[in-house]
Design a protein around this motif. Sequence first.
Motif, PDB file in Angstrom:
ATOM      1  N   ILE A   1      -1.136 -14.389  43.879  1.00  0.00           N
ATOM      2  CA  ILE A   1      -0.513 -13.198  43.879  1.00  0.00           C
ATOM      3  C   ILE A   1      -0.662 -12.747  42.199  1.00  0.00           C
ATOM      4  CG2 ILE A   1       0.779 -12.659  45.246  1.00  0.00           C
ATOM      5  CD1 ILE A   1       3.222 -12.398  43.520  1.00  0.00           C
ATOM      6  N   ASP A   2      -1.808 -11.108  41.941  1.00  0.00           N
ATOM      7  CA  ASP A   2      -1.393 -10.701  40.875  1.00  0.00           C
ATOM      8  C   ASP A   2      -0.134 -10.681  39.969  1.00  0.00           C
ATOM      9  OD1 ASP A   2      -4.603 -11.319  40.905  1.00  0.00           O
ATOM     10  OD2 ASP A   2      -4.882 -10.077  42.259  1.00  0.00           O
ATOM     11  N   THR A   3       0.080  -9.294  41.134  1.00  0.00           N
ATOM     12  CA  THR A   3       1.005  -8.664  39.925  1.00  0.00           C
ATOM     13  C   THR A   3       2.438  -9.445  41.039  1.00  0.00           C
ATOM     14  OG1 THR A   3       0.659  -6.430  41.692  1.00  0.00           O
ATOM     15  CG2 THR A   3       0.046  -6.987  40.055  1.00  0.00           C
ATOM     16  N   ALA A   4       3.654  -8.557  41.034  1.00  0.00           N
ATOM     17  CA  ALA A   4       5.063  -8.405  41.859  1.00  0.00           C
ATOM     18  C   ALA A   4       4.234  -7.555  43.020  1.00  0.00           C
ATOM     19  CB  ALA A   4       6.068  -8.242  41.199  1.00  0.00           C
ATOM     20  N   TYR A   5       4.172  -6.808  42.433  1.00  0.00           N
ATOM     21  CA  TYR A   5       3.668  -5.733  43.999  1.00  0.00           C
ATOM     22  C   TYR A   5       3.065  -6.293  44.603  1.00  0.00           C
ATOM     23  CZ  TYR A   5       6.892  -4.564  39.566  1.00  0.00           C
ATOM     24  OH  TYR A   5       7.479  -4.320  38.843  1.00  0.00           O
ATOM     25  N   HIS A   6       1.761  -6.401  44.761  1.00  0.00           N
ATOM     26  CA  HIS A   6       0.927  -7.437  45.011  1.00  0.00           C
ATOM     27  C   HIS A   6       1.165  -7.605  46.592  1.00  0.00           C
ATOM     28  CE1 HIS A   6      -2.814  -9.804  45.811  1.00  0.00           C
ATOM     29  NE2 HIS A   6      -2.658  -9.288  46.832  1.00  0.00           N
ATOM     30  N   TYR A   7       2.595  -8.468  46.610  1.00  0.00           N
ATOM     31  CA  TYR A   7       3.491  -9.109  47.456  1.00  0.00           C
ATOM     32  C   TYR A   7       3.906  -8.368  48.424  1.00  0.00           C
ATOM     33  CZ  TYR A   7       6.615 -11.477  50.252  1.00  0.00           C
ATOM     34  OH  TYR A   7       7.589 -12.244  51.065  1.00  0.00           O
ATOM     35  N   LEU A   8       4.889  -7.052  47.562  1.00  0.00           N
ATOM     36  CA  LEU A   8       4.948  -5.958  48.860  1.00  0.00           C
ATOM     37  C   LEU A   8       3.980  -5.425  49.815  1.00  0.00           C
ATOM     38  CD1 LEU A   8       6.705  -3.978  46.814  1.00  0.00           C
ATOM     39  CD2 LEU A   8       7.344  -5.131  47.860  1.00  0.00           C
ATOM     40  N   GLU A   9       2.409  -5.876  49.435  1.00  0.00           N
ATOM     41  CA  GLU A   9       1.509  -4.881  50.209  1.00  0.00           C
ATOM     42  C   GLU A   9       1.243  -5.791  51.407  1.00  0.00           C
ATOM     43  OE1 GLU A   9      -3.470  -3.755  49.807  1.00  0.00           O
ATOM     44  OE2 GLU A   9      -2.164  -4.163  47.808  1.00  0.00           O
ATOM     45  N   LEU A  10       1.140  -7.355  50.269  1.00  0.00           N
ATOM     46  CA  LEU A  10       0.582  -8.171  51.473  1.00  0.00           C
ATOM     47  C   LEU A  10       2.128  -8.837  52.633  1.00  0.00           C
ATOM     48  CD1 LEU A  10      -0.539 -11.536  49.152  1.00  0.00           C
ATOM     49  CD2 LEU A  10      -1.832  -9.582  50.886  1.00  0.00           C
ATOM     50  N   ARG A  11       3.093  -8.468  52.653  1.00  0.00           N
ATOM     51  CA  ARG A  11       4.021  -9.263  52.805  1.00  0.00           C
ATOM     52  C   ARG A  11       4.271  -7.740  54.331  1.00  0.00           C
ATOM     53  NH1 ARG A  11       7.822  -8.891  56.164  1.00  0.00           N
ATOM     54  NH2 ARG A  11       9.933  -9.594  56.468  1.00  0.00           N
ATOM     55  N   PHE A  12       4.136  -6.000  53.963  1.00  0.00           N
ATOM     56  CA  PHE A  12       4.977  -5.312  54.168  1.00  0.00           C
ATOM     57  C   PHE A  12       3.554  -4.098  55.110  1.00  0.00           C
ATOM     58  CE2 PHE A  12       8.402  -5.778  51.696  1.00  0.00           C
ATOM     59  CZ  PHE A  12       9.468  -5.751  52.735  1.00  0.00           C
ATOM     60  N   GLY A  13       2.000  -5.091  54.762  1.00  0.00           N
ATOM     61  CA  GLY A  13       1.054  -3.954  55.290  1.00  0.00           C
ATOM     62  C   GLY A  13       0.577  -2.608  54.372  1.00  0.00           C
ATOM     63  N   SER A  14       1.823  -2.234  53.369  1.00  0.00           N
ATOM     64  CA  SER A  14       1.266  -1.227  52.751  1.00  0.00           C
ATOM     65  C   SER A  14       0.850  -0.920  51.212  1.00  0.00           C
ATOM     66  CB  SER A  14       2.638  -0.388  52.718  1.00  0.00           C
ATOM     67  OG  SER A  14       2.850   1.018  52.613  1.00  0.00           O
ATOM     68  N   LYS A  15      -0.549  -0.196  51.763  1.00  0.00           N
ATOM     69  CA  LYS A  15      -0.819  -0.134  49.603  1.00  0.00           C
ATOM     70  C   LYS A  15       0.179   1.525  48.946  1.00  0.00           C
ATOM     71  CE  LYS A  15      -4.567   0.022  46.925  1.00  0.00           C
ATOM     72  NZ  LYS A  15      -5.399  -1.539  46.552  1.00  0.00           N
ATOM     73  N   ALA A  16       1.117   2.103  50.061  1.00  0.00           N
ATOM     74  CA  ALA A  16       1.365   3.183  49.018  1.00  0.00           C
ATOM     75  C   ALA A  16       3.157   2.513  48.636  1.00  0.00           C
ATOM     76  CB  ALA A  16       1.494   3.792  50.208  1.00  0.00           C
ATOM     77  N   LEU A  17       3.595   0.997  49.204  1.00  0.00           N
ATOM     78  CA  LEU A  17       4.599   0.662  48.399  1.00  0.00           C
ATOM     79  C   LEU A  17       3.965  -0.116  47.135  1.00  0.00           C
ATOM     80  CD1 LEU A  17       7.415  -0.266  49.466  1.00  0.00           C
ATOM     81  CD2 LEU A  17       6.589  -1.828  51.108  1.00  0.00           C
ATOM     82  N   ARG A  18       2.858  -1.085  47.209  1.00  0.00           N
ATOM     83  CA  ARG A  18       2.167  -1.680  45.869  1.00  0.00           C
ATOM     84  C   ARG A  18       2.593  -0.764  45.287  1.00  0.00           C
ATOM     85  NH1 ARG A  18      -3.452  -4.953  45.641  1.00  0.00           N
ATOM     86  NH2 ARG A  18      -3.048  -5.179  42.806  1.00  0.00           N
ATOM     87  N   VAL A  19       1.667   0.400  45.242  1.00  0.00           N
ATOM     88  CA  VAL A  19       1.907   1.810  43.999  1.00  0.00           C
ATOM     89  C   VAL A  19       3.288   2.177  44.010  1.00  0.00           C
ATOM     90  CG1 VAL A  19       1.216   3.424  43.959  1.00  0.00           C
ATOM     91  CG2 VAL A  19      -0.867   2.027  44.608  1.00  0.00           C
ATOM     92  N   LEU A  20       4.118   2.826  45.126  1.00  0.00           N
ATOM     93  CA  LEU A  20       5.032   2.770  44.444  1.00  0.00           C
ATOM     94  C   LEU A  20       6.026   1.583  43.995  1.00  0.00           C
ATOM     95  CD1 LEU A  20       7.264   4.938  44.709  1.00  0.00           C
ATOM     96  CD2 LEU A  20       8.410   3.892  47.232  1.00  0.00           C
TER      97      LEU A  20
END
Length: 310
Positions: free
Chosen positions: A103-122
């Motif tokens: 992964i590139d960032t900790a929040y990249h994982y959020l997008e991969l795990r939950f399929g949500s770009k908005a969650l990654r940005v948040l």
Amino acid sequence: MQGFTVIDLIILVVYLGAVLVAGLFFAKKDMKGKEYFKGDGTIPWWVTSVSIFATLLSPISFLSLAGNSYAGTWLMWFAQLGMLIAIPLAIRFFLPVYAKLDIDTAYHYLELRFGSKALRVLGALMFIVYQVGRMSIIMYLPCMVLASLTNINVNILILIMGVIAIIYSYSGGLKSVLWTDFIQGSVLIVGIVFALIYLMSSIDGGIGAVFNSFWTEHKFLMPDQPVFDANILRDSVFLMIFGAGLNTLGSYVSSQDIVQRFTTTTDTKQLNKMMRGNGILSIGLATVFYLIGTGLYVFYQQNPLPPAAA
């Protein structure tokens, strides 16, 4: 300057200049794209381990740890032992996932795990807001202390420190940041170990007198400070260890300033070494800080200040 000599000023200027030069030196190679944010794969694990230690140990901790044991007891020291919970959990459940996904960032994982770009940005935005507030305090506190010693305006000091950090960070990306962290962390380690040795040599009875204060004056734990208390609103050794362990685990696995260090490699063995090395440094150096605090208490018990100075 009050308590700050010309020699002290020269050392400070040379140190800041050395940090800037070192950061620019490691920025000689142009880095583009992910290499700028993740390094070029040549950074040893022990450099990254010291960098994590330096990142977690803010000036707030630097100035407060010794103060805790000077004015009180070692109860807060047990919070450092929370790493004995956080590190094994991070190694077992989180670092293998980060290494596997690259992964590139900790929040990249959020997008991969939950399929949500908005969650990654948040997640990224919340981290930025948190860091802006944290960095403000981290910059202000040591500069305020330095301003009182040098009579230099605190705003000027903040500007100088900030500009130096921006120059080497912008020029060399993560690689420069890691190496300058390593230099600063090494200076801190050598400095406080030397300070402890010097302090112990100035106390009648040396370190034995410090340990004696643990029992005679309850400088380790007060008699009414429990190891475990079912009332979670009351401080206890267990609460310090368990609560700090969960808090540290959160930093290890979700705070980008730490997770970014993990992205420098996908080798889980290297990642595990980083974590263990950071744990040893953090617990060991916290112990030194607390010994310094208690040592200062014993020193001033033996050598009381005049009423005017006190």
